[in-house]
Design a protein around this motif. Structure first.
Motif, PDB file in Angstrom:
ATOM      1  N   GLY A   5      43.483  13.533  46.224  1.00  0.00           N
ATOM      2  CA  GLY A   5      43.922  13.148  47.550  1.00  0.00           C
ATOM      3  C   GLY A   5      43.757  11.659  47.758  1.00  0.00           C
ATOM      4  N   VAL A   6      44.344  11.151  48.833  1.00  0.00           N
ATOM      5  CA  VAL A   6      44.271   9.734  49.178  1.00  0.00           C
ATOM      6  C   VAL A   6      43.693   9.600  50.580  1.00  0.00           C
ATOM      7  N   LEU A   7      42.634   8.848  50.713  1.00  0.00           N
ATOM      8  CA  LEU A   7      42.038   8.533  52.008  1.00  0.00           C
ATOM      9  C   LEU A   7      42.667   7.252  52.539  1.00  0.00           C
ATOM     10  N   GLY A   8      43.242   7.318  53.733  1.00  0.00           N
ATOM     11  CA  GLY A   8      43.904   6.137  54.291  1.00  0.00           C
ATOM     12  C   GLY A   8      45.277   5.949  53.690  1.00  0.00           C
ATOM     13  N   ALA A   9      46.099   7.001  53.722  1.00  0.00           N
ATOM     14  CA  ALA A   9      47.343   7.035  52.951  1.00  0.00           C
ATOM     15  C   ALA A   9      48.494   6.266  53.577  1.00  0.00           C
ATOM     16  N   THR A  10      48.347   5.795  54.816  1.00  0.00           N
ATOM     17  CA  THR A  10      49.479   5.129  55.462  1.00  0.00           C
ATOM     18  C   THR A  10      49.440   3.613  55.358  1.00  0.00           C
ATOM     19  N   GLY A  11      48.322   3.026  54.949  1.00  0.00           N
ATOM     20  CA  GLY A  11      48.203   1.575  54.850  1.00  0.00           C
ATOM     21  C   GLY A  11      48.824   1.027  53.580  1.00  0.00           C
ATOM     22  N   ALA A  12      48.669  -0.282  53.378  1.00  0.00           N
ATOM     23  CA  ALA A  12      49.313  -0.955  52.245  1.00  0.00           C
ATOM     24  C   ALA A  12      48.837  -0.395  50.912  1.00  0.00           C
ATOM     25  N   VAL A  13      47.528  -0.314  50.714  1.00  0.00           N
ATOM     26  CA  VAL A  13      46.997   0.206  49.451  1.00  0.00           C
ATOM     27  C   VAL A  13      47.193   1.717  49.384  1.00  0.00           C
ATOM     28  N   GLY A  14      47.049   2.407  50.515  1.00  0.00           N
ATOM     29  CA  GLY A  14      47.280   3.845  50.537  1.00  0.00           C
ATOM     30  C   GLY A  14      48.677   4.220  50.090  1.00  0.00           C
ATOM     31  N   GLN A  15      49.672   3.449  50.511  1.00  0.00           N
ATOM     32  CA  GLN A  15      51.045   3.711  50.079  1.00  0.00           C
ATOM     33  C   GLN A  15      51.203   3.489  48.582  1.00  0.00           C
ATOM     34  N   ARG A  16      50.526   2.490  48.040  1.00  0.00           N
ATOM     35  CA  ARG A  16      50.569   2.287  46.586  1.00  0.00           C
ATOM     36  C   ARG A  16      49.966   3.480  45.862  1.00  0.00           C
ATOM     37  N   PHE A  17      48.854   3.997  46.383  1.00  0.00           N
ATOM     38  CA  PHE A  17      48.271   5.197  45.784  1.00  0.00           C
ATOM     39  C   PHE A  17      49.286   6.346  45.758  1.00  0.00           C
ATOM     40  N   VAL A  18      49.934   6.575  46.885  1.00  0.00           N
ATOM     41  CA  VAL A  18      50.905   7.658  46.968  1.00  0.00           C
ATOM     42  C   VAL A  18      52.028   7.447  45.963  1.00  0.00           C
ATOM     43  N   GLN A  19      52.526   6.229  45.876  1.00  0.00           N
ATOM     44  CA  GLN A  19      53.593   5.925  44.917  1.00  0.00           C
ATOM     45  C   GLN A  19      53.174   6.242  43.494  1.00  0.00           C
ATOM     46  N   LEU A  20      51.970   5.827  43.109  1.00  0.00           N
ATOM     47  CA  LEU A  20      51.517   5.978  41.729  1.00  0.00           C
ATOM     48  C   LEU A  20      51.125   7.419  41.388  1.00  0.00           C
ATOM     49  N   LEU A  21      50.752   8.193  42.407  1.00  0.00           N
ATOM     50  CA  LEU A  21      50.258   9.546  42.164  1.00  0.00           C
ATOM     51  C   LEU A  21      51.314  10.624  42.364  1.00  0.00           C
ATOM     52  N   ALA A  22      52.428  10.291  43.003  1.00  0.00           N
ATOM     53  CA  ALA A  22      53.417  11.300  43.388  1.00  0.00           C
ATOM     54  C   ALA A  22      53.943  12.098  42.195  1.00  0.00           C
ATOM     55  N   ASN A  23      54.115  11.468  41.060  1.00  0.00           N
ATOM     56  CA  ASN A  23      54.627  12.164  39.870  1.00  0.00           C
ATOM     57  C   ASN A  23      53.702  11.949  38.666  1.00  0.00           C
ATOM     58  N   HIS A  24      52.418  11.919  38.940  1.00  0.00           N
ATOM     59  CA  HIS A  24      51.455  11.638  37.871  1.00  0.00           C
ATOM     60  C   HIS A  24      51.367  12.817  36.900  1.00  0.00           C
ATOM     61  N   PRO A  25      51.303  12.555  35.585  1.00  0.00           N
ATOM     62  CA  PRO A  25      51.272  13.655  34.616  1.00  0.00           C
ATOM     63  C   PRO A  25      49.961  14.432  34.586  1.00  0.00           C
ATOM     64  N   TRP A  26      48.877  13.850  35.087  1.00  0.00           N
ATOM     65  CA  TRP A  26      47.580  14.515  35.048  1.00  0.00           C
ATOM     66  C   TRP A  26      47.122  15.016  36.417  1.00  0.00           C
ATOM     67  N   PHE A  27      47.571  14.352  37.474  1.00  0.00           N
ATOM     68  CA  PHE A  27      47.040  14.602  38.811  1.00  0.00           C
ATOM     69  C   PHE A  27      48.082  15.251  39.719  1.00  0.00           C
ATOM     70  N   ARG A  28      47.632  16.196  40.528  1.00  0.00           N
ATOM     71  CA  ARG A  28      48.488  16.824  41.534  1.00  0.00           C
ATOM     72  C   ARG A  28      48.038  16.317  42.910  1.00  0.00           C
ATOM     73  N   LEU A  29      48.899  15.547  43.570  1.00  0.00           N
ATOM     74  CA  LEU A  29      48.573  14.981  44.877  1.00  0.00           C
ATOM     75  C   LEU A  29      48.774  16.058  45.940  1.00  0.00           C
ATOM     76  N   THR A  30      47.673  16.551  46.509  1.00  0.00           N
ATOM     77  CA  THR A  30      47.731  17.666  47.459  1.00  0.00           C
ATOM     78  C   THR A  30      47.301  17.293  48.867  1.00  0.00           C
ATOM     79  N   THR A  31      46.567  16.177  49.015  1.00  0.00           N
ATOM     80  CA  THR A  31      45.969  15.863  50.317  1.00  0.00           C
ATOM     81  C   THR A  31      46.125  14.386  50.645  1.00  0.00           C
ATOM     82  N   LEU A  32      46.591  14.119  51.854  1.00  0.00           N
ATOM     83  CA  LEU A  32      46.686  12.758  52.370  1.00  0.00           C
ATOM     84  C   LEU A  32      45.954  12.711  53.703  1.00  0.00           C
TER      85      LEU A  32
END
Length: 338
Positions: A5-32
């Motif tokens: 999951g990403v804590l603080g998903a709407t800010g500048a760094v949070g959006q980068r996290f979402v971008q990098l994790l959305a289709n990650h081969p190891w990680f399933r992004l389930t929580t924002l």
């Protein structure tokens, strides 16, 4: 798959996290998570997407959770893009609940039992996770350094075998490092601001821990000093810095070391083909031309001169923030801490 999951998903760094994790081969992004005013709404309805890449539609329907321990207690890893004042207590509580925290916040970077990691530089420092777990929980905190510190330390990796006792660094840092609302347009247009709060202190302290030695229980600081002067410049993304190192090493040997440098890790999805790229072009590196090298994960170095003097540049919100935490998490998984 590892649930994250990403804590603080709407800010500048949070959006980068979402971008990098959305289709990650190891990680399933389930929580924002985000503020209370965004909680309970779909991510696509509350985020003001400002990155220069398309919005990842596959996560748009995720319902945003409030930023608290219960929202992430069933995850394996959370990525923290929280402000330091919030992260200080919350990250500790999340780790105590048994969740791994990969943090971009400054809150715990200098804690003696928290590894401050640049995977290509000090992967062995993850051993501090065992020190944290000796307190009786499976959770942990691993921090990535300040954005400018990461660029500096990666640029130093090929230089370390030559030895030095003092570094001087002058930075020219992009406005995205201050967040979306961080610096008024009238303050930065046609201007250079020769001060960034607490930035110089971070650059002078953090490299000593990162480049230090781990004896199995604690980190011993590296035996050099850093003098830093940090400046905000009207560039959107990409921190540039001029570095002086007091080593007598011949320039030709140093350049060859940069060209042949290979990090002590491999096989991680976000590890670039070149962690450090050396360029002979006299006018490079430049943010606009070089910041996206290696998907934004490569630090570019050039203008190596006697003295020893050089220029380094890296993408501050990818290599210097979200991408750094994601790479740390990949290293953590590869070392079987999760």
């Amino acid at each position: 798959m590892i649930n994250v999951g990403v804590l603080g998903a709407t800010g500048a760094v949070g959006q980068r996290f979402v971008q990098l994790l959305a289709n990650h081969p190891w990680f399933r992004l389930t929580t924002l998570t985000a503020s209370e005013r965004s909680a309970g709404k779909r991510y696509q309805d509350v985020v003001n997407w400002r990155l220069d890449v398309p919005f990842p539609e596959e996560v748009g329907s995720l319902v945003v959770e409030p930023t608290n321990v219960s929202a992430v207690s069933d995850l394996d890893i959370v990525f923290s893009a929280l402000p330091a004042d919030i992260a200080t207590t919350l990250e500790t509580d999340i780790a105590a609940a048994g969740v791994g925290v990969c943090s971009n916040a400054s809150s715990h970077r200098m804690d003696s039992d928290v590894p401050l990691v640049v995977p290509e530089v000090n992967p062995d420092h993850l051993g501090l996770i065992d020190v944290q777990r000796d307190r009786g929980t499976d959770g942990f905190i691993v921090a990535n350094p300040n954005c400018s510190t990461i660029v500096l330390c990666l640029s130093l990796a090929p230089l370390m075998p030559f030895g030095f006792s003092h570094l001087t660094v002058a930075t020219m840092q992009a406005i995205s490092g201050a967040g979306f609302q961080g610096i008024p347009a009238m303050e930065i247009y046609d201007n250079v601001v020769p001060y960034i709060g607490s930035e110089e202190e971070k650059m002078e302290r953090e490299p000593l821990k990162i480049m230090g030695s781990f004896d199995g229980s604690e980190i011993r600081d590296a035996p050099f000093k850093v003098s830093a002067s940090c400046h905000r410049v009207p560039v959107i993304d990409g921190h540039t810095m001029a570095v002086w190192a007091d080593t007598p090493a011949p320039v030709a040997e140093v350049i060859e070391a940069y060209r042949t440098y290979a990090p002590p890790i491999s096989g991680l999805p976000h590890l670039p083909a070149e962690s450090v790229h050396y360029t002979d072009e006299s006018t490079r590196p430049q943010p606009r031309l070089d910041r996206n090298r290696g998907g934004g994960m490569t630090v570019s170095v050039g203008r190596m001169r006697e003295g020893l003097r050089y220029v380094a540049m890296g993408h501050n919100t990818i290599r210097g923030a979200a991408g750094a935490s994601v790479l740390n998490a990949e290293l953590i998984v590869s070392k079987k801490y999760v």
